[in-house]
Enzyme design. Structure first.
Site, PDB file in Angstrom:
ATOM      1  N   GLU A  86      -9.034   7.126   7.261  1.00  0.00           N
ATOM      2  CA  GLU A  86      -7.595   7.232   7.000  1.00  0.00           C
ATOM      3  C   GLU A  86      -7.161   8.440   6.179  1.00  0.00           C
ATOM      4  O   GLU A  86      -6.119   9.032   6.474  1.00  0.00           O
ATOM      5  CB  GLU A  86      -7.114   5.952   6.314  1.00  0.00           C
ATOM      6  CG  GLU A  86      -7.184   4.732   7.201  1.00  0.00           C
ATOM      7  CD  GLU A  86      -6.866   3.449   6.436  1.00  0.00           C
ATOM      8  OE1 GLU A  86      -5.994   2.701   6.889  1.00  0.00           O
ATOM      9  OE2 GLU A  86      -7.491   3.219   5.383  1.00  0.00           O
ATOM     10  N   ARG A 146       0.826  -1.214   0.000  1.00  0.00           N
ATOM     11  CA  ARG A 146       0.000   0.000   0.000  1.00  0.00           C
ATOM     12  C   ARG A 146       0.858   1.262   0.000  1.00  0.00           C
ATOM     13  O   ARG A 146       0.432   2.308  -0.500  1.00  0.00           O
ATOM     14  CB  ARG A 146      -0.953  -0.009   1.202  1.00  0.00           C
ATOM     15  CG  ARG A 146      -2.187   0.867   0.991  1.00  0.00           C
ATOM     16  CD  ARG A 146      -3.188   0.686   2.118  1.00  0.00           C
ATOM     17  NE  ARG A 146      -4.418   1.413   1.888  1.00  0.00           N
ATOM     18  CZ  ARG A 146      -5.528   0.910   1.364  1.00  0.00           C
ATOM     19  NH1 ARG A 146      -5.533  -0.357   0.989  1.00  0.00           N
ATOM     20  NH2 ARG A 146      -6.609   1.640   1.202  1.00  0.00           N
TER      21      ARG A 146
END
Length: 779
Positions: free
Chosen positions: A730, A327
């Protein structure tokens, strides 16, 4: 499938439905202390308590393990070692069999659990755990990324490469070129409620586990394997957590498994709760990263080629380091198009606790690497970094494909930046700051405007699914259970608001109950900012199943067409008759209509092939931007954040109040990661920042003096997300990159903005002072 009735602005509306401000469903309980956490639950008669015995070496063979004094200590009922695990002694979420519940034969980090003491009181267990006599044969160890690379440590899991175009040719033909490196520090989760688990044995092979976890189904799976029983014997319950931030996605496994093993062995309930010091020592952190980059660009600052390697301190086992480092690469472009690009991960094994998920899940580290590249180019060219950002934004066809070959179709970053630049008066303030710095011998100021583009979905495609269970009782009250977990972020409130909107009933009609693997099976972790996206859609699916049955019933009973059955606020209109919701539900019950449904949702369109580095791992992107202004003292390195302006994209917000709270909290937590929170291991491999006395999270006094947060109210998710909203957990965590870059500008003023200070993170006052001194010395 019937769609909910949408009342117009003049019609009666439900109270607390979607797109309205509503306080968190447990807010008053949180502040009054009435919220029940696991340690608040009444203990059953005979409840025992566990405590862990930890290694005192970073890497060593255990040559002798003498536990007789532990067993003989007052109140001790049992002492567990690896040999006492009845099933599999492994809790690796990646299935690599590299993370034992209790170490056996060899320890690989300082503080690794070696045994567990079970006693009549927690204090007795804690005292007894100190009485072990363990002998070691020391082995070489490395605790940081560079030392691990120099020692030739292996990767803990397969690395990833993302590539598009010809990087070598792109670098070679670029008019300008730069290279550099950056160290990005880790971060402790510092949740208010520490790790805790309580296991209650049942009949035969059954056991119930209360766990402070973001992933009940994984706890169920791990406990089953540790006990050697099927998952249907294990029920995991989660009412709420006192914070998680990713630290309870996998790290709760160890405590739950040990509590369950001890409970089945002794026949009594067992609770395990480590002290804060041990919690911080035993559990994984945000990954430290070392980023090395080689960049080709032109005289306008437009990037032609990027070759970058992201090396991470992963710890002794794989945990989630594979997807975390993946990621990081997915976000190493942030909002910028790279014509030729090669991004590589190196998930390195180190003799430290195994690092794990943390808000952003590697994305912040990747994004920070991208922003350092932009900053370097700006200082090389003597330009405002904002100009370089604008020159490199994703754009129209030909400049809209990511390094992982997904087309960016929902790009709104230019509008976000434009509106924030104007509303924050960025240009005038930057000019004023440059003028101020020319005449200020000690205090220097800096300002920066940085963007965020964050992909929403689990990159492990199979995690993008959710279930929900909805019961409508004959009095019209509604029971809601879903697979997500509440850790203070307001997930339950938002899912209930979405459900209220589907049924067109007041929020108070809905009762939210504890997450349970016995009600909703095979749940995904509440992580990746997907909690509301997945679980609210599953709840809506359940509601629509029930509504379809109700519509069929009403149409038949009252001989009307189905489209003449309309759910209005707290009422149901059937032709020319209207009933309260409760009256209508009573009729449906008498009519033997099934008033319960299990809803399900899986995210459409996404796919990802890790072998080829191609796919569409994200359903959509969330965007945002922040302007931060800071002041530094060049004699001490101390600084303060004077003002922050944020404009953030949450689509059509389900609950603006909760979303703003998430943005504010994420900003402060991200600011802590980048400025004050520093993890430090000594030469024996011991983590020395393992308590509030040695680890500095932001205080109230560290907050921005002026803090303006706005939602991009015009934004609406183009995808079929729950009521056109977007995730919020996030993405805003990365907004305080603007604080780090503002500090960098303030430091750069010492050298007349000719040199990029290359501040590593966290930019502590010590690091700021050292950077100032380097520039004063002409370095």
């Amino acid at each position: 499938m019937n769609k909910s009735f949408q009342p117009d602005s003049t019609a009666e509306k439900i109270i607390g439905g979607a797109h309205t401000n509503r306080e968190h469903d447990s807010a008053s309980k949180h502040v009054t202390g009435a919220a029940i956490y696991i340690d608040d639950m009444p203990e059953a008669a005979g409840t025992l308590h566990g405590y862990l015995g930890l290694s005192a070496r970073a890497h060593a063979r255990i040559t002798a393990l003498e536990l007789s004094r532990v067993r003989d200590a007052p109140g001790v009922v049992a002492v567990l070692t690896a040999d006492d695990v009845p099933g599999v002694n492994d809790i690796s979420p990646a299935g690599l069999n590299d993370e034992p519940i209790l170490a056996s034969g060899e320890v690989k980090f300082y503080g690794q659990p070696v045994f567990a003491v079970i006693a009549k009181t927690r204090n007795a267990a804690r005292r007894a755990a100190q009485l072990a006599d363990i002998s070691y044969e020391d082995l070489p160890f490395a605790t940081d990324v560079k030392a691990a690379m120099e020692a030739g440590h292996p990767d803990v899991c397969p690395p990833l490469t993302l590539q598009r175009g010809d990087v070598e040719a792109g670098l070679e033909k670029a008019p300008r070129r730069l290279s550099g490196e950056m160290h990005i520090g880790g971060q402790d989760h510092f949740y208010l409620e520490g790790q805790i688990a309580m296991a209650v044995p049942g009949e035969d092979d059954e056991i119930t586990v209360w766990s402070s976890t973001q992933h009940p189904s994984e706890i169920q799976h791990m406990v089953g394997h540790a006990l050697g029983v099927p998952s249907n014997a294990v029920t995991v319950q989660v009412r709420r957590m006192g914070g998680g931030f990713g630290g309870k996605e996998t790290q709760a496994n160890q405590f739950a498994c040990l509590a369950a093993i001890a409970a089945k062995r002794t026949g009594f309930p067992v609770k395990i709760r480590p002290d804060r010091d041990d919690d911080m020592t035993i559990t994984g952190k945000r990954h430290d990263f070392h980023v090395a980059y080689d960049v080709g660009y032109d005289d306008d600052g437009r990037i032609g080629a990027v070759d970058a390697t992201f090396s991470a301190r992963c710890g002794y086992s794989s945990d989630l380091s594979g997807p975390v480092t993946d990621r990081a690469l997915f976000h190493a472009d942030n909002c910028y198009f790279y014509e030729d690009v090669r991004l590589r991960s190196r998930p390195l094994m180190t003799h430290t606790v195994s690092n794990t998920a943390f808000r952003g899940f590697g994305g912040p580290q990747g994004l920070l690497g991208a922003e350092r590249i932009i900053e370097e180019i700006a200082y090389q060219l003597g330009r405002d970094p904002l100009d370089i950002r604008k020159a490199n934004f994703y754009g129209e066809a030909g400049r809209n494909v990511t390094p992982y070959h997904q087309t960016v179709e929902d790009n709104i970053i230019e509008r976000i930046i434009s509106e924030l630049e104007e509303s924050s008066d960025y240009q005038a303030r930057r000019k004023a700051i440059i003028a101020f710095n020319k005449n200020s011998p000690v205090i220097r100021k800096g300002i920066a405007l940085t963007p965020v583009k964050f992909g929403i979905s689990f990159t492990a495609t199979w995690y993008n699914q959710a279930g929900a269970l909805v019961h409508v009782y004959r009095d019209g009250s509604i029971h809601l259970n879903h697979g997500g977990t509440e850790m203070g972020q307001g997930l339950n409130t938002k899912v209930a608001q979405a459900l209220a909107e589907e049924f067109q009933v007041d929020f108070a009609t809905i009762k939210i109950t504890a997450t349970s693997t016995g009600k909703v099976p095979n749940t995904s972790a509440t992580a990746a900012s997907s909690g509301t996206d997945l679980n609210a859609m599953a709840a809506a699916d359940a509601a629509n199943q029930i509504k379809d049955r109700l519509i069929d019933f009403a149409a038949e009973k009252y001989s009307v067409a189905k489209d003449m059955v309309v759910f209005e606020p707290n009422r149901v209109r059937i032709g020319n008759q209207t009933f309260t919701f409760a009256e209508f539900i009573e009729q449906a019950y008498i009519g033997r209509v099934q008033l319960s449904a299990a809803g399900f949702y899986k995210t459409p369109e996404i796919h990802w092939d890790r072998q080829t580095g191609r796919g569409q791992p994200f359903y959509y992107f969330a965007y945002g931007a922040a302007v931060s202004e800071v002041s530094i003292d060049t004699l001490t390195g101390e600084y303060r954040v004077d003002r922050v302006d944020v404009l953030h994209d949450v689509g059509r917000s389900l609950n603006p109040a909760i979303d703003k709270g998430q943005i504010e909290g994420a900003f402060i937590q991200g600011m802590g990661w980048l400025t004050t929170e520093e993890l430090w291991w000594d030469d024996k491999g011991r983590l020395r920042t393992h308590a509030p006395s040695t680890y500095k999270i932001p205080l109230a006094s560290d907050r921005p003096r002026i803090f303006n947060v706005k939602l991009a109210e015009w934004s609406e998710n183009r995808k079929r997300a729950i009521r056109r909203s977007k995730a919020v957990g996030e993405p805003p965590f990365m907004l305080p990159v603007s604080v780090l870059e503002a500090l960098s500008m303030a430091v750069a003023s010492i050298g007349d903005y000719r040199v990029c200070p290359r501040l590593d993170a966290p930019a502590t006052p010590e690091r700021v002072l050292m950077a100032v001194e380097r520039l004063k010395a002409g370095g």
